[in-house]
Motif scaffolding. Structure first.
Motif, PDB file in Angstrom:
ATOM      1  N   ARG A  35       0.822  -1.197   0.000  1.00  0.00           N
ATOM      2  CA  ARG A  35       0.000   0.000   0.000  1.00  0.00           C
ATOM      3  C   ARG A  35       0.864   1.257   0.000  1.00  0.00           C
ATOM      4  O   ARG A  35       0.601   2.212  -0.709  1.00  0.00           O
ATOM      5  CB  ARG A  35      -0.925  -0.001   1.211  1.00  0.00           C
ATOM      6  CG  ARG A  35      -1.894   1.176   1.219  1.00  0.00           C
ATOM      7  CD  ARG A  35      -2.904   1.091   2.354  1.00  0.00           C
ATOM      8  NE  ARG A  35      -2.298   1.181   3.666  1.00  0.00           N
ATOM      9  CZ  ARG A  35      -2.172   0.157   4.496  1.00  0.00           C
ATOM     10  NH1 ARG A  35      -2.612  -1.034   4.142  1.00  0.00           N
ATOM     11  NH2 ARG A  35      -1.621   0.304   5.685  1.00  0.00           N
ATOM     12  N   THR A  36       1.906   1.272   0.804  1.00  0.00           N
ATOM     13  CA  THR A  36       2.728   2.471   0.895  1.00  0.00           C
ATOM     14  C   THR A  36       3.979   2.389   0.042  1.00  0.00           C
ATOM     15  O   THR A  36       4.544   3.405  -0.339  1.00  0.00           O
ATOM     16  CB  THR A  36       3.163   2.697   2.353  1.00  0.00           C
ATOM     17  OG1 THR A  36       3.991   1.598   2.766  1.00  0.00           O
ATOM     18  CG2 THR A  36       1.948   2.789   3.277  1.00  0.00           C
ATOM     19  N   ARG A  37       4.438   1.180  -0.250  1.00  0.00           N
ATOM     20  CA  ARG A  37       5.644   0.928  -1.029  1.00  0.00           C
ATOM     21  C   ARG A  37       6.833   1.687  -0.440  1.00  0.00           C
ATOM     22  O   ARG A  37       7.791   2.019  -1.124  1.00  0.00           O
ATOM     23  CB  ARG A  37       5.424   1.323  -2.494  1.00  0.00           C
ATOM     24  CG  ARG A  37       4.315   0.532  -3.152  1.00  0.00           C
ATOM     25  CD  ARG A  37       3.996   1.052  -4.540  1.00  0.00           C
ATOM     26  NE  ARG A  37       5.020   0.705  -5.501  1.00  0.00           N
ATOM     27  CZ  ARG A  37       4.994   1.088  -6.771  1.00  0.00           C
ATOM     28  NH1 ARG A  37       4.020   1.833  -7.204  1.00  0.00           N
ATOM     29  NH2 ARG A  37       5.962   0.751  -7.585  1.00  0.00           N
ATOM     30  N   SER A  38       6.746   1.948   0.867  1.00  0.00           N
ATOM     31  CA  SER A  38       7.795   2.716   1.521  1.00  0.00           C
ATOM     32  C   SER A  38       9.078   1.909   1.655  1.00  0.00           C
ATOM     33  O   SER A  38      10.159   2.482   1.746  1.00  0.00           O
ATOM     34  CB  SER A  38       7.309   3.174   2.903  1.00  0.00           C
ATOM     35  OG  SER A  38       6.955   2.056   3.698  1.00  0.00           O
ATOM     36  N   ASP A  89     -12.571  11.457   7.896  1.00  0.00           N
ATOM     37  CA  ASP A  89     -12.178  10.300   8.697  1.00  0.00           C
ATOM     38  C   ASP A  89     -10.690  10.006   8.533  1.00  0.00           C
ATOM     39  O   ASP A  89      -9.990   9.700   9.510  1.00  0.00           O
ATOM     40  CB  ASP A  89     -13.010   9.076   8.287  1.00  0.00           C
ATOM     41  CG  ASP A  89     -12.723   7.867   9.157  1.00  0.00           C
ATOM     42  OD1 ASP A  89     -12.937   7.959  10.386  1.00  0.00           O
ATOM     43  OD2 ASP A  89     -12.275   6.836   8.622  1.00  0.00           O
ATOM     44  N   ALA A  90     -10.188  10.104   7.293  1.00  0.00           N
ATOM     45  CA  ALA A  90      -8.762   9.875   7.046  1.00  0.00           C
ATOM     46  C   ALA A  90      -7.902  10.933   7.745  1.00  0.00           C
ATOM     47  O   ALA A  90      -6.821  10.632   8.260  1.00  0.00           O
ATOM     48  CB  ALA A  90      -8.483   9.866   5.549  1.00  0.00           C
ATOM     49  N   LEU A 108      -3.115   9.885  -0.518  1.00  0.00           N
ATOM     50  CA  LEU A 108      -2.733   8.558  -0.997  1.00  0.00           C
ATOM     51  C   LEU A 108      -3.511   7.468  -0.273  1.00  0.00           C
ATOM     52  O   LEU A 108      -3.837   6.429  -0.860  1.00  0.00           O
ATOM     53  CB  LEU A 108      -1.226   8.346  -0.821  1.00  0.00           C
ATOM     54  CG  LEU A 108      -0.332   9.227  -1.700  1.00  0.00           C
ATOM     55  CD1 LEU A 108       1.147   8.964  -1.396  1.00  0.00           C
ATOM     56  CD2 LEU A 108      -0.614   8.987  -3.182  1.00  0.00           C
ATOM     57  N   THR A 109      -3.791   7.672   1.001  1.00  0.00           N
ATOM     58  CA  THR A 109      -4.614   6.708   1.738  1.00  0.00           C
ATOM     59  C   THR A 109      -5.986   6.560   1.091  1.00  0.00           C
ATOM     60  O   THR A 109      -6.554   5.469   1.040  1.00  0.00           O
ATOM     61  CB  THR A 109      -4.783   7.161   3.206  1.00  0.00           C
ATOM     62  OG1 THR A 109      -3.500   7.207   3.831  1.00  0.00           O
ATOM     63  CG2 THR A 109      -5.687   6.212   3.968  1.00  0.00           C
TER      64      THR A 109
END
Length: 217
Positions: A35-38, A89-90, A108-109
């Motif tokens: 999801r984040t590809r961090s 909410d995010a 991005l979320t």
């Protein structure tokens, strides 16, 4: 060779449970990394047609400004405006959107390729609505717009619609022929097709034709 004693059922159950727990943990970590590809220093893929409107600064009501701008943006086909309650909410989960880093993370979320930050500038007789459209992929500023804040509250919706137009049409207008125009007939035809798409509030189709007009000339 002395055969190994049979493994007890309890032991087998503990091993299986342990492996299952490890598998769940790995799955969660990998899903978060995808999801984040961090872990790989990459930016997660986002949809540029999805736009998140973050809470406006100095707005009296936390959601009124976003709702009004959302109404203005929803006139355009080819755009998917994130619901304001989902954005709120995010933001609550993130805790803050004071910095561009936090704002981008929220966008991005939500899977948004672009996001808008705005501010209500109320200085009495000369108030204004100010907003900036950002690219969530690299956090670059795409366009900014400022429109007068009407003193009559019944004209607020029109003001936010004008703000939406300034943000969304800025790129299309920059691609339109100016001055003496162009001698390229294909460029003129593509531009007219793009303008027709704008009149029908089809932003994606308009952008495609304006880009073709630029390529022809």
């Amino acid at each position: 060779v002395v055969p190994s004693p049979p493994m007890r059922t309890t032991t087998r159950w503990k091993i299986a449970s342990g492996l299952g727990g490890v598998a769940v943990l790995v799955t969660l970590l990998l899903s978060d990394a995808v999801r984040t590809r961090s872990w790989f220093g990459l930016t997660p893929k986002s949809d540029t047609t999805r736009v998140a409107i973050l809470p406006f600064d100095n707005a009296d009501s936390p959601l009124s400004a976003e709702d009004l701008l959302s109404e203005g943006l929803r006139r355009y086909r080819g755009l998917a405006i994130i619901e304001t309650f989902a954005t709120a909410d995010a933001v609550r989960q993130r805790g803050t959107v004071a910095s561009l880093t936090d704002a981008r993370a929220v966008a991005l979320t939500l899977g948004a390729g672009r996001y808008i930050r705005g501010r209500l500038i109320d200085t009495g007789a000369e108030g204004a609505l100010y907003a900036v459209l950002y690219d969530a992929q690299d956090n670059t500023e795409l366009y900014h717009a400022r429109v007068p804040l009407p003193s009559d509250s019944t004209r607020l919706l029109s003001a936010y619609a004008a703000l939406a137009d300034s943000l969304m049409l800025r790129g299309a207008r920059e691609g339109a022929p100016t001055g003496k125009g162009t001698a390229s007939l294909p460029a003129i035809q593509a531009f007219l097709r793009g303008r027709g798409a704008l009149n029908e509030w089809n932003l994606t189709e308009a952008q495609r034709w304006f880009e073709r007009a630029i390529a022809f000339d």
